[in-house]
Write an enzyme that holds these catalytic residues in place. Structure first.
Site, PDB file in Angstrom:
ATOM      1  N   SER A  71       0.836  -1.198   0.055  1.00  0.00           N
ATOM      2  CA  SER A  71      -0.005  -0.002   0.136  1.00  0.00           C
ATOM      3  C   SER A  71       0.976   1.513  -0.029  1.00  0.00           C
ATOM      4  O   SER A  71       0.282   2.416  -0.232  1.00  0.00           O
ATOM      5  CB  SER A  71      -0.882   0.007   1.250  1.00  0.00           C
ATOM      6  OG  SER A  71      -1.880  -1.011   1.009  1.00  0.00           O
ATOM      7  N   LYS A  74       0.158   3.866  -2.652  1.00  0.00           N
ATOM      8  CA  LYS A  74      -1.114   4.785  -2.398  1.00  0.00           C
ATOM      9  C   LYS A  74      -0.406   6.079  -2.380  1.00  0.00           C
ATOM     10  O   LYS A  74      -1.130   7.392  -2.597  1.00  0.00           O
ATOM     11  CB  LYS A  74      -1.986   4.705  -1.377  1.00  0.00           C
ATOM     12  CG  LYS A  74      -2.705   3.333  -1.552  1.00  0.00           C
ATOM     13  CD  LYS A  74      -3.462   2.713  -0.324  1.00  0.00           C
ATOM     14  CE  LYS A  74      -4.055   1.432  -0.853  1.00  0.00           C
ATOM     15  NZ  LYS A  74      -4.684   0.586   0.342  1.00  0.00           N
ATOM     16  N   SER A 126      -6.113   3.281   4.627  1.00  0.00           N
ATOM     17  CA  SER A 126      -5.437   2.422   3.180  1.00  0.00           C
ATOM     18  C   SER A 126      -6.400   1.769   2.712  1.00  0.00           C
ATOM     19  O   SER A 126      -6.289   0.654   1.968  1.00  0.00           O
ATOM     20  CB  SER A 126      -4.291   1.519   4.031  1.00  0.00           C
ATOM     21  OG  SER A 126      -3.615   0.797   3.131  1.00  0.00           O
TER      22      SER A 126
END
Length: 384
Positions: A71, A74, A126
């Site tokens: 993640s 991101k 997230s």
């Protein structure tokens, strides 16, 4: 401090000054365990510590190794959404975005949120679904948005990165490196809204379906002095990852650990090492006169070359280093000239490695000499 001067006269196009700076001992900026200044031993497969101000690399371990980022992907998703959208735009969640699993905000098809709310959902909790909703809103499709992510990565120097989705879920050929993640994060820090979001611990966001209480997955925001970001990442394939940042005494550091057995301790070790072992050194102040350049066909025949910005470098507290200031100024410039026009560059090197540079600019406007006067000057009838 010992000075070795290898400077040429100011009017020559290049002059080099070498400064040797000695530091007698390691001076920790904050209390820490004995041996704080030793190179940290960390568990992560790949890691890096970068000074956010200068971009200098202070520590690296397999920093160029291609790894799945989970993640931490991101960071790029949020950056592009901030650059391509309006925070108060309303985003309608598509069935596709609502169907994205694993870490999610549990968005529902047809639900409406602001782009800003989705950014908080993507970076704090997230939310994989939030990332897809952002991508579809900005790019039309997630695929289009991913193309933009890869283009942006190349533009900012993250050349060993390949994104296949917006959220970091496992995918073939979805990879980056610790160095690229630090580079992307350093670039993202120029965006004030990004900095605000990643430093937020808790927030309530609103949507057409009600409110959601979000809490940042980055534990360092609660436990590490000066921590102000950035993003966790966890998948079976990638392991535990963390991009972290902290600021103290006017300095900001970025650490990245990929596939770590203990991402919190690894990151703390790296950040402590950066703050305790290194310090900033001002190479030149903004507006400082560095040299001069001749001006042809102008009403004045010379301008001063001044630094367009301050130039700082990071140096170790406990080592002797050789700092070179390399100044390159155009020998002759043709009028007209405007104040602030680039006419050279000053570059700092530490132990022969380039660590920063700033442009040198003209300190004044210089108008071109009238044609009738140029005619006589070129025939040596008039002094310049």
């Amino acid at each position: 401090m010992r000075l070795r001067n290898r400077a040429f006269p100011l009017l020559y196009p290049v002059l080099i000054i070498t400064i040797i700076i000695s530091f007698p001992c390691c001076r920790p900026a904050y209390p820490s365990e004995p041996g704080c200044c030793s190179i940290p031993s960390i568990t992560a497969d790949a890691a890096i510590l970068m000074d956010a101000g200068t971009g200098q690399i202070l520590f690296e371990k397999n920093a160029g190794l291609k790894k799945p980022p989970a993640s931490t992907t991101k960071i790029m998703t949020a950056l592009l959404a901030l650059e391509g959208g309006d925070l108060q735009e309303t985003v309608t969640v598509s069935p596709h975005a609502a169907s994205v699993g694993e870490a999610s905000l549990e968005l529902t098809a047809g639900e409406m949120l602001t782009l800003q709310a989705l950014l908080y959902g993507a970076l704090l909790e997230s939310g994989n679904d939030a990332c897809v909703a952002l991508a579809e809103h900005i790019g039309g499709t997630e695929g289009n948005f991913v193309l933009l992510m890869n283009q942006k990565a190349k533009l900012i120097g993250a050349d060993s990165t390949s994104f296949k989705n917006t959220n970091g879920l496992p995918a073939a050929d979805h990879y980056t490196t610790a160095k690229d993640l630090a580079t992307i994060t350093r670039y993202a820090f120029h965006n004030q809204v990004f900095k605000q979001i990643i430093g937020t611990r808790n927030i309530i966001i609103e949507s057409s379906m009600g409110t959601r209480h979000l809490s940042n997955t980055n534990r360092l925001l609660w436990s590490y002095y000066g921590a102000d970001g950035v993003k966790t990442g966890t998948t079976v394939e990638a392991g535990c990852c963390l991009v972290a940042s902290a600021a103290r005494d006017g300095r900001k550091l970025i650490s990245v650990v990929l596939n770590s057995d203990d991402r919190w301790t690894d990151s703390i070790k790296l950040l402590d090492y950066g703050f305790e072992r290194f310090e900033n050194l001002r190479v030149i102040d903004r507006g400082a006169v560095v040299g001069s350049a001749m001006v042809e066909e102008g009403i004045t025949d010379e301008v001063m070359a001044v630094a367009s910005a301050e130039l700082d470098v990071v140096i170790p507290r406990d080592e002797e280093v050789a700092l070179e200031k390399v100044v390159s100024i155009e020998r002759q410039i043709t009028a007209p000239l405007v104040k602030g026009q680039p006419i050279g560059r000053i570059t700092a090197k530490i132990n022969g490695e380039v660590v920063g540079s700033v442009e040198l600019v003209s300190d004044r406007d210089v108008d071109r000499m009238p044609n009738y006067r140029l005619f006589w000057v070129k025939r040596n009838f008039l002094p310049i």
